[in-house]
Motif scaffolding. Structure first.
Motif, short mmCIF file in Angstrom:
data_model
loop_
_atom_site.label_atom_id
_atom_site.label_comp_id
_atom_site.label_asym_id
_atom_site.label_seq_id
_atom_site.Cartn_x
_atom_site.Cartn_y
_atom_site.Cartn_z
N VAL A 126 -1.07 -9.63 -13.17
CA VAL A 126 0.09 -9.55 -12.27
C VAL A 126 0.18 -8.16 -11.65
CG1 VAL A 126 2.60 -9.67 -12.17
CG2 VAL A 126 1.33 -11.39 -13.45
N GLY A 127 -0.03 -7.12 -12.44
CA GLY A 127 0.04 -5.76 -11.92
C GLY A 127 -0.98 -5.49 -10.84
N VAL A 128 -2.21 -5.92 -11.05
CA VAL A 128 -3.26 -5.72 -10.06
C VAL A 128 -2.95 -6.52 -8.80
CG1 VAL A 128 -5.70 -6.19 -9.56
CG2 VAL A 128 -5.05 -5.07 -11.69
N ALA A 129 -2.44 -7.73 -8.96
CA ALA A 129 -2.08 -8.52 -7.78
C ALA A 129 -1.00 -7.82 -6.97
CB ALA A 129 -1.60 -9.91 -8.21
N ILE A 130 -0.04 -7.20 -7.64
CA ILE A 130 1.01 -6.48 -6.93
C ILE A 130 0.46 -5.24 -6.25
CG2 ILE A 130 3.13 -5.13 -7.26
CD1 ILE A 130 3.88 -7.20 -9.44
N VAL A 131 -0.34 -4.46 -6.97
CA VAL A 131 -0.88 -3.22 -6.42
C VAL A 131 -1.81 -3.50 -5.24
CG1 VAL A 131 -2.42 -1.27 -6.92
CG2 VAL A 131 -0.61 -1.88 -8.52
N LEU A 132 -2.66 -4.50 -5.36
CA LEU A 132 -3.61 -4.82 -4.29
C LEU A 132 -3.00 -5.67 -3.18
CD1 LEU A 132 -6.85 -5.52 -6.33
CD2 LEU A 132 -6.19 -3.43 -5.14
N GLY A 133 -1.77 -6.12 -3.39
CA GLY A 133 -1.10 -6.91 -2.37
C GLY A 133 -1.64 -8.32 -2.24
N GLU A 134 -2.23 -8.85 -3.29
CA GLU A 134 -2.73 -10.22 -3.24
C GLU A 134 -1.57 -11.20 -3.38
OE1 GLU A 134 -5.85 -11.44 -5.77
OE2 GLU A 134 -7.02 -9.62 -5.47
N SER A 135 -1.77 -12.35 -2.80
CA SER A 135 -0.74 -13.37 -2.95
C SER A 135 -0.83 -13.99 -4.33
CB SER A 135 -0.92 -14.46 -1.89
OG SER A 135 -2.12 -15.15 -2.12
N LEU A 136 0.30 -14.30 -4.89
CA LEU A 136 0.33 -14.98 -6.18
C LEU A 136 0.53 -16.47 -5.91
CD1 LEU A 136 2.39 -12.45 -8.30
CD2 LEU A 136 -0.02 -12.96 -8.48
#
Length: 113
Positions: A74-84
């Motif tokens: 979740v943290g990497v998705a937030i930092v990299l701006g990936e969609s969840l």
């Protein structure tokens, strides 16, 4: 022991002869620093894992490791701006739900008895 691992890593470099590996170690401080830093990190990680395992049970450590993976995802998705995407959220929800269930299962079982 860790120094032997560094030497094994230097020996395992496929494109360098043994002489050039020693030369690379002596002339390139970035390579030397990264090998030493990764060895110290690996040693510290293993020491922490062993200490944690001695103080807690194996199941507790495994659940904490699972929670760590969910937090990292979740943290990497937030930092990299990936969609969840929904499937990603479902997987993280299952992981977090399992950790939550593990942490409260003793009190739930104790209430029924």
């Amino acid at each position: 022991l860790e120094f032997r691992r560094v030497l094994l890593l230097l020996h395992a470099l496929p494109t360098y002869s043994p002489h050039s590996r020693v030369e690379l170690w002596n002339t390139n401080p970035v390579i030397s620093f990264k090998i030493i830093a990764s060895s110290l990190y690996f040693y510290g990680y293993n020491k922490l894992a062993t200490t944690t395992l001695k103080k807690n049970g194996a199941v507790t450590q495994r659940v904490a490791n699972t929670a760590k993976h969910v937090i990292v995802i979740v943290g990497v998705a937030i930092v990299l701006g990936e969609s969840l995407d929904p499937i990603k959220l479902l997987g993280c929800g299952i992981g977090i739900g399992g950790v939550l269930l593990y942490s409260v299962i003793d009190s739930l079982v104790a209430k029924k008895e």
